[in-house]
Design a protein around this motif. Structure first.
Motif, PDB file in Angstrom:
ATOM      1  N   ARG A  28       0.806  -1.223   0.000  1.00 56.76           N
ATOM      2  CA  ARG A  28       0.000   0.000   0.000  1.00 56.76           C
ATOM      3  C   ARG A  28       0.842   1.277   0.000  1.00 56.76           C
ATOM      4  O   ARG A  28       0.327   2.359  -0.253  1.00 56.76           O
ATOM      5  CB  ARG A  28      -0.973  -0.006   1.172  1.00 56.76           C
ATOM      6  CG  ARG A  28      -0.359   0.072   2.537  1.00 56.76           C
ATOM      7  CD  ARG A  28      -1.425  -0.079   3.623  1.00 56.76           C
ATOM      8  NE  ARG A  28      -0.901  -0.014   4.961  1.00 56.76           N
ATOM      9  CZ  ARG A  28      -0.333  -1.027   5.604  1.00 56.76           C
ATOM     10  NH1 ARG A  28      -0.214  -2.195   5.011  1.00 56.76           N
ATOM     11  NH2 ARG A  28       0.102  -0.887   6.845  1.00 56.76           N
ATOM     12  N   PHE A  29       2.151   1.152   0.264  1.00 51.71           N
ATOM     13  CA  PHE A  29       3.025   2.320   0.278  1.00 51.71           C
ATOM     14  C   PHE A  29       3.808   2.486  -1.025  1.00 51.71           C
ATOM     15  O   PHE A  29       4.712   3.313  -1.107  1.00 51.71           O
ATOM     16  CB  PHE A  29       4.022   2.237   1.447  1.00 51.71           C
ATOM     17  CG  PHE A  29       3.362   2.194   2.793  1.00 51.71           C
ATOM     18  CD1 PHE A  29       2.495   3.210   3.197  1.00 51.71           C
ATOM     19  CD2 PHE A  29       3.609   1.147   3.661  1.00 51.71           C
ATOM     20  CE1 PHE A  29       1.882   3.163   4.442  1.00 51.71           C
ATOM     21  CE2 PHE A  29       3.002   1.104   4.920  1.00 51.71           C
ATOM     22  CZ  PHE A  29       2.129   2.114   5.303  1.00 51.71           C
ATOM     23  N   LEU A  30       3.472   1.732  -2.046  1.00 47.48           N
ATOM     24  CA  LEU A  30       4.252   1.743  -3.280  1.00 47.48           C
ATOM     25  C   LEU A  30       3.656   2.642  -4.357  1.00 47.48           C
ATOM     26  O   LEU A  30       3.801   2.379  -5.541  1.00 47.48           O
ATOM     27  CB  LEU A  30       4.398   0.314  -3.826  1.00 47.48           C
ATOM     28  CG  LEU A  30       4.932  -0.723  -2.856  1.00 47.48           C
ATOM     29  CD1 LEU A  30       5.094  -2.057  -3.539  1.00 47.48           C
ATOM     30  CD2 LEU A  30       6.250  -0.270  -2.246  1.00 47.48           C
ATOM     31  N   SER A  34       9.524   7.884  -6.300  1.00 52.86           N
ATOM     32  CA  SER A  34      10.628   8.515  -5.572  1.00 52.86           C
ATOM     33  C   SER A  34      11.105   7.564  -4.483  1.00 52.86           C
ATOM     34  O   SER A  34      10.316   6.854  -3.869  1.00 52.86           O
ATOM     35  CB  SER A  34      10.151   9.824  -4.940  1.00 52.86           C
ATOM     36  OG  SER A  34      11.092  10.295  -4.014  1.00 52.86           O
ATOM     37  N   ARG A  35      12.399   7.557  -4.237  1.00 50.79           N
ATOM     38  CA  ARG A  35      12.951   6.687  -3.197  1.00 50.79           C
ATOM     39  C   ARG A  35      12.828   7.292  -1.805  1.00 50.79           C
ATOM     40  O   ARG A  35      13.090   6.627  -0.814  1.00 50.79           O
ATOM     41  CB  ARG A  35      14.427   6.419  -3.486  1.00 50.79           C
ATOM     42  CG  ARG A  35      14.661   5.676  -4.754  1.00 50.79           C
ATOM     43  CD  ARG A  35      16.122   5.520  -5.026  1.00 50.79           C
ATOM     44  NE  ARG A  35      16.327   4.951  -6.340  1.00 50.79           N
ATOM     45  CZ  ARG A  35      17.317   4.161  -6.646  1.00 50.79           C
ATOM     46  NH1 ARG A  35      18.226   3.860  -5.752  1.00 50.79           N
ATOM     47  NH2 ARG A  35      17.427   3.678  -7.844  1.00 50.79           N
ATOM     48  N   ASP A  36      12.472   8.534  -1.720  1.00 52.23           N
ATOM     49  CA  ASP A  36      12.438   9.235  -0.435  1.00 52.23           C
ATOM     50  C   ASP A  36      11.262   8.789   0.431  1.00 52.23           C
ATOM     51  O   ASP A  36      10.157   8.573  -0.060  1.00 52.23           O
ATOM     52  CB  ASP A  36      12.354  10.742  -0.659  1.00 52.23           C
ATOM     53  CG  ASP A  36      13.545  11.283  -1.425  1.00 52.23           C
ATOM     54  OD1 ASP A  36      14.642  10.711  -1.269  1.00 52.23           O
ATOM     55  OD2 ASP A  36      13.379  12.255  -2.182  1.00 52.23           O
ATOM     56  N   TRP A  85      15.131  -0.050  -1.255  1.00 51.95           N
ATOM     57  CA  TRP A  85      15.053   1.399  -1.027  1.00 51.95           C
ATOM     58  C   TRP A  85      14.717   1.687   0.430  1.00 51.95           C
ATOM     59  O   TRP A  85      15.297   2.582   1.050  1.00 51.95           O
ATOM     60  CB  TRP A  85      13.990   2.032  -1.901  1.00 51.95           C
ATOM     61  CG  TRP A  85      14.231   2.026  -3.376  1.00 51.95           C
ATOM     62  CD1 TRP A  85      15.324   1.552  -4.043  1.00 51.95           C
ATOM     63  CD2 TRP A  85      13.340   2.519  -4.374  1.00 51.95           C
ATOM     64  NE1 TRP A  85      15.167   1.717  -5.392  1.00 51.95           N
ATOM     65  CE2 TRP A  85      13.962   2.314  -5.630  1.00 51.95           C
ATOM     66  CE3 TRP A  85      12.086   3.107  -4.338  1.00 51.95           C
ATOM     67  CZ2 TRP A  85      13.372   2.679  -6.831  1.00 51.95           C
ATOM     68  CZ3 TRP A  85      11.483   3.479  -5.535  1.00 51.95           C
ATOM     69  CH2 TRP A  85      12.126   3.265  -6.758  1.00 51.95           C
ATOM     70  N   ALA A  86      13.739   0.942   0.977  1.00 52.54           N
ATOM     71  CA  ALA A  86      13.295   1.177   2.350  1.00 52.54           C
ATOM     72  C   ALA A  86      14.410   0.875   3.351  1.00 52.54           C
ATOM     73  O   ALA A  86      14.629   1.643   4.292  1.00 52.54           O
ATOM     74  CB  ALA A  86      12.052   0.335   2.656  1.00 52.54           C
ATOM     75  N   LEU A  87      15.105  -0.225   3.155  1.00 54.40           N
ATOM     76  CA  LEU A  87      16.212  -0.564   4.054  1.00 54.40           C
ATOM     77  C   LEU A  87      17.296   0.512   4.014  1.00 54.40           C
ATOM     78  O   LEU A  87      17.783   0.956   5.053  1.00 54.40           O
ATOM     79  CB  LEU A  87      16.807  -1.923   3.679  1.00 54.40           C
ATOM     80  CG  LEU A  87      15.974  -3.135   4.078  1.00 54.40           C
ATOM     81  CD1 LEU A  87      16.399  -4.367   3.291  1.00 54.40           C
ATOM     82  CD2 LEU A  87      16.086  -3.383   5.582  1.00 54.40           C
ATOM     83  N   HIS A  88      17.654   0.946   2.811  1.00 51.88           N
ATOM     84  CA  HIS A  88      18.696   1.972   2.672  1.00 51.88           C
ATOM     85  C   HIS A  88      18.233   3.298   3.272  1.00 51.88           C
ATOM     86  O   HIS A  88      18.980   3.954   4.002  1.00 51.88           O
ATOM     87  CB  HIS A  88      19.084   2.142   1.199  1.00 51.88           C
ATOM     88  CG  HIS A  88      20.296   3.000   1.018  1.00 51.88           C
ATOM     89  ND1 HIS A  88      20.225   4.374   0.931  1.00 51.88           N
ATOM     90  CD2 HIS A  88      21.609   2.684   0.936  1.00 51.88           C
ATOM     91  CE1 HIS A  88      21.450   4.861   0.797  1.00 51.88           C
ATOM     92  NE2 HIS A  88      22.306   3.862   0.798  1.00 51.88           N
TER      93      HIS A  88
END
Length: 194
Positions: A28-30, A34-36, A85-88
């Motif tokens: 649901r957050f995709l 943007s990677r931010d 992306w989320a981990l980074h």
């Protein structure tokens, strides 16, 4: 891109097997390219209760390490790059497990997350040690390709030479090509008539 040589940090222990990419970053957050901001949603359904309050039993809440030590088969499920992306974005620079889903592993390497696959026996020693002393630091030496933890020992891990060089020099795939531009042009010039 930042260079990775050695990573030394306290670890966040998540002894759960088969952590899939939908658990890492729920679908649901995709809704953005943007990677931010993906770090805020990392493991969202584990970090927060249904009413939005923080789940105090989740090891990610109040964490202070940049190395995640997870159970077997990390990153399985869909091929979403958003998991890396989320981990980074959340500040992680390495994940230690006994195995990784291939697509996740490649996405991680392309996004400056070092996936470190260790043997089940060494992994069990790490987990036991980190349960006893959660603040113990894990050290990952990319050049030597070793991971160590006091009381658990040291073990080698595998990584392809190309991605190792990219991580150590802070290169993306494009940066790597640009760094070798002169060699590429020289090769092309020598093979014009083929």
């Amino acid at each position: 891109m930042e260079k990775i040589d050695k990573i030394k940090s306290a670890a966040v222990l998540m002894p759960v097997e088969n952590i899939d990419t939908d658990q890492i970053i729920p679908a649901r957050f995709l809704k953005t390219t943007s990677r931010d901001g993906f770090g805020e949603k990392l493991f969202y359904d584990w970090r927060f209760n249904a009413d939005g309050t923080q789940n105090t039993s989740c090891p990610l809440n109040g964490r202070h390490g940049i190395i995640l030590v997870a159970g077997n088969n990390f990153g399985c499920g869909s091929s979403r790059e958003h998991a890396a992306w989320a981990l980074h974005d959340a500040g992680f620079r390495a994940v230690v497990s006994t195995s990784f889903a291939d697509i996740f592993k490649n996405n991680a390497l392309n996004n400056q997350i070092l996936p470190v696959a260790v043997s089940p026996s060494f992994h069990a020693k790490m987990m036991e040690r980190l349960l006893e002393e959660p603040d113990k630091e894990v050290e990952i030496d990319l050049e030597r390709q070793t991971v160590s933890l006091e009381g658990a020992g040291c073990e080698s891990f595998a990584i392809g030479a190309y991605k190792k060089e990219c991580l150590m020099k802070g290169y993306s795939d494009i940066d790597y090509l640009l760094a070798n531009k002169d060699d590429i042009l020289a090769y092309e010039a020598g093979h014009e008539n083929l």
